[in-house]
Design a protein around this motif. Structure first.
Motif, PDB file in Angstrom:
ATOM      1  N   GLU A 222       0.825  -1.207   0.000  1.00  0.00           N
ATOM      2  CA  GLU A 222       0.000   0.000   0.000  1.00  0.00           C
ATOM      3  C   GLU A 222       0.859   1.258   0.000  1.00  0.00           C
ATOM      4  O   GLU A 222       1.934   1.303   0.605  1.00  0.00           O
ATOM      5  CB  GLU A 222      -0.918   0.010   1.233  1.00  0.00           C
ATOM      6  N   LEU A 223       0.360   2.297  -0.672  1.00  0.00           N
ATOM      7  CA  LEU A 223       1.038   3.592  -0.709  1.00  0.00           C
ATOM      8  C   LEU A 223       0.501   4.504   0.393  1.00  0.00           C
ATOM      9  O   LEU A 223      -0.710   4.567   0.623  1.00  0.00           O
ATOM     10  CB  LEU A 223       0.839   4.272  -2.058  1.00  0.00           C
ATOM     11  N   LYS A 224       1.433   5.200   1.068  1.00  0.00           N
ATOM     12  CA  LYS A 224       1.063   6.164   2.093  1.00  0.00           C
ATOM     13  C   LYS A 224       1.816   7.473   1.854  1.00  0.00           C
ATOM     14  O   LYS A 224       2.756   7.534   1.060  1.00  0.00           O
ATOM     15  CB  LYS A 224       1.375   5.628   3.492  1.00  0.00           C
ATOM     16  N   LEU A 225       1.394   8.510   2.559  1.00  0.00           N
ATOM     17  CA  LEU A 225       2.034   9.818   2.469  1.00  0.00           C
ATOM     18  C   LEU A 225       2.599  10.182   3.832  1.00  0.00           C
ATOM     19  O   LEU A 225       1.880  10.173   4.833  1.00  0.00           O
ATOM     20  CB  LEU A 225       1.018  10.875   2.018  1.00  0.00           C
ATOM     21  N   ALA A 226       3.904  10.485   3.871  1.00  0.00           N
ATOM     22  CA  ALA A 226       4.571  10.850   5.123  1.00  0.00           C
ATOM     23  C   ALA A 226       5.050  12.286   5.046  1.00  0.00           C
ATOM     24  O   ALA A 226       5.530  12.740   3.995  1.00  0.00           O
ATOM     25  CB  ALA A 226       5.749   9.917   5.385  1.00  0.00           C
ATOM     26  N   ALA A 227       4.917  13.017   6.164  1.00  0.00           N
ATOM     27  CA  ALA A 227       5.348  14.417   6.227  1.00  0.00           C
ATOM     28  C   ALA A 227       6.380  14.586   7.331  1.00  0.00           C
ATOM     29  O   ALA A 227       6.258  14.010   8.419  1.00  0.00           O
ATOM     30  CB  ALA A 227       4.148  15.324   6.494  1.00  0.00           C
ATOM     31  N   PHE A 228       7.417  15.405   7.045  1.00  0.00           N
ATOM     32  CA  PHE A 228       8.504  15.647   7.991  1.00  0.00           C
ATOM     33  C   PHE A 228       8.661  17.147   8.221  1.00  0.00           C
ATOM     34  O   PHE A 228       8.383  17.968   7.331  1.00  0.00           O
ATOM     35  CB  PHE A 228       9.814  15.066   7.453  1.00  0.00           C
ATOM     36  N   ASP A 229       9.150  17.488   9.411  1.00  0.00           N
ATOM     37  CA  ASP A 229       9.401  18.881   9.761  1.00  0.00           C
ATOM     38  C   ASP A 229      10.652  19.358   9.030  1.00  0.00           C
ATOM     39  O   ASP A 229      11.723  18.746   9.170  1.00  0.00           O
ATOM     40  CB  ASP A 229       9.600  18.997  11.273  1.00  0.00           C
ATOM     41  N   PRO A 230      10.585  20.449   8.237  1.00  0.00           N
ATOM     42  CA  PRO A 230      11.774  20.924   7.517  1.00  0.00           C
ATOM     43  C   PRO A 230      12.911  21.337   8.442  1.00  0.00           C
ATOM     44  O   PRO A 230      14.072  21.342   8.033  1.00  0.00           O
ATOM     45  CB  PRO A 230      11.252  22.131   6.720  1.00  0.00           C
ATOM     46  N   ALA A 231      12.606  21.675   9.682  1.00  0.00           N
ATOM     47  CA  ALA A 231      13.636  22.153  10.603  1.00  0.00           C
ATOM     48  C   ALA A 231      14.541  21.031  11.091  1.00  0.00           C
ATOM     49  O   ALA A 231      15.766  21.197  11.172  1.00  0.00           O
ATOM     50  CB  ALA A 231      12.986  22.856  11.800  1.00  0.00           C
ATOM     51  N   ASP A 232      13.962  19.869  11.419  1.00  0.00           N
ATOM     52  CA  ASP A 232      14.789  18.813  12.016  1.00  0.00           C
ATOM     53  C   ASP A 232      14.491  17.412  11.470  1.00  0.00           C
ATOM     54  O   ASP A 232      15.103  16.432  11.912  1.00  0.00           O
ATOM     55  CB  ASP A 232      14.609  18.809  13.537  1.00  0.00           C
ATOM     56  N   GLY A 233      13.551  17.300  10.541  1.00  0.00           N
ATOM     57  CA  GLY A 233      13.242  15.993   9.969  1.00  0.00           C
ATOM     58  C   GLY A 233      12.307  15.153  10.813  1.00  0.00           C
ATOM     59  O   GLY A 233      12.051  13.990  10.480  1.00  0.00           O
ATOM     60  N   GLY A 234      11.796  15.710  11.908  1.00  0.00           N
ATOM     61  CA  GLY A 234      10.869  14.951  12.737  1.00  0.00           C
ATOM     62  C   GLY A 234       9.597  14.608  11.969  1.00  0.00           C
ATOM     63  O   GLY A 234       9.081  15.420  11.193  1.00  0.00           O
ATOM     64  N   GLU A 235       9.089  13.401  12.198  1.00  0.00           N
ATOM     65  CA  GLU A 235       7.876  12.986  11.500  1.00  0.00           C
ATOM     66  C   GLU A 235       6.671  13.772  12.009  1.00  0.00           C
ATOM     67  O   GLU A 235       6.398  13.818  13.204  1.00  0.00           O
ATOM     68  CB  GLU A 235       7.641  11.490  11.699  1.00  0.00           C
ATOM     69  N   LEU A 236       5.968  14.425  11.102  1.00  0.00           N
ATOM     70  CA  LEU A 236       4.777  15.185  11.455  1.00  0.00           C
ATOM     71  C   LEU A 236       3.539  14.294  11.429  1.00  0.00           C
ATOM     72  O   LEU A 236       2.708  14.349  12.325  1.00  0.00           O
ATOM     73  CB  LEU A 236       4.598  16.367  10.494  1.00  0.00           C
ATOM     74  N   TRP A 237       3.421  13.514  10.401  1.00  0.00           N
ATOM     75  CA  TRP A 237       2.291  12.593  10.289  1.00  0.00           C
ATOM     76  C   TRP A 237       2.524  11.631   9.123  1.00  0.00           C
ATOM     77  O   TRP A 237       3.340  11.895   8.248  1.00  0.00           O
ATOM     78  CB  TRP A 237       0.959  13.327  10.089  1.00  0.00           C
TER      79      TRP A 237
END
Length: 426
Positions: A222-237
């Motif tokens: 399955e395909l999912k969408l991941a988002a990261f914080d541009p400041a530190d790469g922390g996973e947002l969702w």
């Protein structure tokens, strides 16, 4: 009583009748000349020879003698228009066509490039021809200077453009086929962060914007969408592309926009499902826009001003295919407006949206080539001009379209074509 004849009155009436006949003839002549002149004006307008209604060629780049399917791209950086191909990147003065610089990555081939440029810098991926694509480099598009380069895990045959991206002052790329996303300072190359994607997932494409860095990831089937914080790469969702049905990896997905997040899902597998998905800043699904629907069959699409702007083909008169410009609200996925663009036998060669304007270039062997400009908010037509020269030789789709001040820039790649043709209003 005898009737008296007024000779002078009869002569006056005769003269008046004669003048009426003359005026009638003159009227017919004027009307005839008007019809002929109107037809001539319409003909000239369609051929690009009427002032204020035409587009003329300002300059064109030399023909390409060699071409490849990899490494192709184009950007506009200030007053420099830049093209990339498998063996070199070249910058031209957008107003004169003068060649300003050329960048050649040694003996390596350019495998892929970022589709966008942030702060006038783009990313290139290059490597030894036919073996690997293991070097990522940043290029200043204003002067052709390499800002930095770094190595990544080799990815044989990696020619996919959306495996590198720019945004938020970052250069973002996938490290070969490993499940990590790397980000460096776009101007200096200094490492900023490395983010691991969700467990048991592998990234396939990336996009970057000021508020988020995105990656389409394959988690099992399955395909999912991941988002990261541009400041530190922390996973947002991380969110599934479709929480109810799921999107299988066989369909594939590419980015149309990073902020707002808009993903184009590959062709459906006969289930008639959607093609364009939009997501809110928290990863919640918002609008869903079918590629095929009452609006027609979407052939080209772009995102600007909170809307998806698409060229859709539909069946018009005499069962001929016509084309229209359709605007969709990204939050709801609802159609906002539609505007007829091209009659049967006419194709839309290029689509470009920026700010509050949408530029469309049509191409037709019957009607000639035409430029239309629309208000992005309402769909109202703002400009309509005919090209004196054909921007789309062979009446094919352009590979890109840009505008700069009063100029319109057509981009193409392939054997024996001019990579750039720049047109000005006349």
């Amino acid at each position: 009583m005898a009737t008296r004849t007024n000779a002078a009155g009869d002569d006056g009436r005769a003269q008046l009748t004669g003048w009426r006949r003359v005026l009638g003839c003159l009227t017919l002549v004027v009307v005839g000349l008007g019809v002929v002149g109107g037809a001539a004006l319409i003909f000239l307008a369609n051929t690009g020879y009427v002032p204020f209604l035409s587009m003329t060629t300002a300059w064109e780049a030399p023909y390409d003698r060699n071409a490849s399917d990899q490494g192709n791209g184009a950007w506009l950086a200030g007053d420099t228009v830049v093209r990339s191909r498998y063996d070199a990147v070249t910058g031209f003065d957008v107003t004169t066509g003068e060649k300003r610089w050329e960048y050649v990555p040694g003996r390596a081939d350019i495998c892929s490039v970022s589709s966008t440029a942030d702060d006038s810098a783009a990313l290139l991926v290059h490597g030894e021809p036919g073996k690997d694509c293991s070097t990522v480099a940043a290029l200043d598009l204003t002067n052709g200077r390499e800002l930095w380069h770094t190595s990544r895990a080799p990815a044989v045959g990696d020619t996919t453009a959306d495996r590198v991206a720019t945004g938020a002052g970052l250069g973002v790329f996938l490290d070969g086929d490993t499940p990590v996303v790397r980000a460096v300072d776009l101007r200096s190359g200094t490492p900023r962060w490395t983010a691991a994607v969700p467990r048991d997932c592998v990234p396939g494409s990336v996009a970057a914007a000021d508020k988020q860095v995105l990656a389409v990831v394959a988690c099992g089937d399955e395909l999912k969408l991941a988002a990261f914080d541009p400041a530190d790469g922390g996973e947002l969702w991380t969110a599934p592309l479709d929480a109810r049905r799921g999107v299988p990896t066989s369909r594939g997905a590419t980015f149309l926009s990073a902020d707002p997040a808009v993903v184009r899902v590959g062709e459906p597998e006969g289930d008639g499902s959607y093609s364009y998905l939009t997501f809110g800043p928290d990863g919640r699904p918002q609008g869903r826009i079918d590629e095929v629907g009452g609006h027609g069959d979407i052939k080209q699409a772009t995102v600007a001003g909170g809307r998806l702007l698409a060229i859709a083909t539909y069946v018009g008169n005499q069962s001929a295919e016509w084309e229209r410009l359709v605007a969709f609200d990204l939050t709801s996925g609802n159609e906002v407006w539609r505007e007829h663009v091209a009659p049967g036998g006419t194709d839309v060669a290029g689509l470009y949206a920026a700010g509050d304007r949408v530029t469309v270039m049509t191409s037709s062997p019957k009607y000639g080539d035409t430029l239309y400009v629309y208000d992005a908010a309402t769909g109202d037509e703002e400009d309509d001009r005919a090209f004196r020269d054909d921007p789309a030789p062979g009446y094919s789709t352009l590979d890109g379209l840009f505008t700069y001040e009063d100029l319109v820039i057509a981009f193409r790649h392939g054997q024996g074509v001019r990579p750039f043709s720049v047109y000005e209003r006349w």
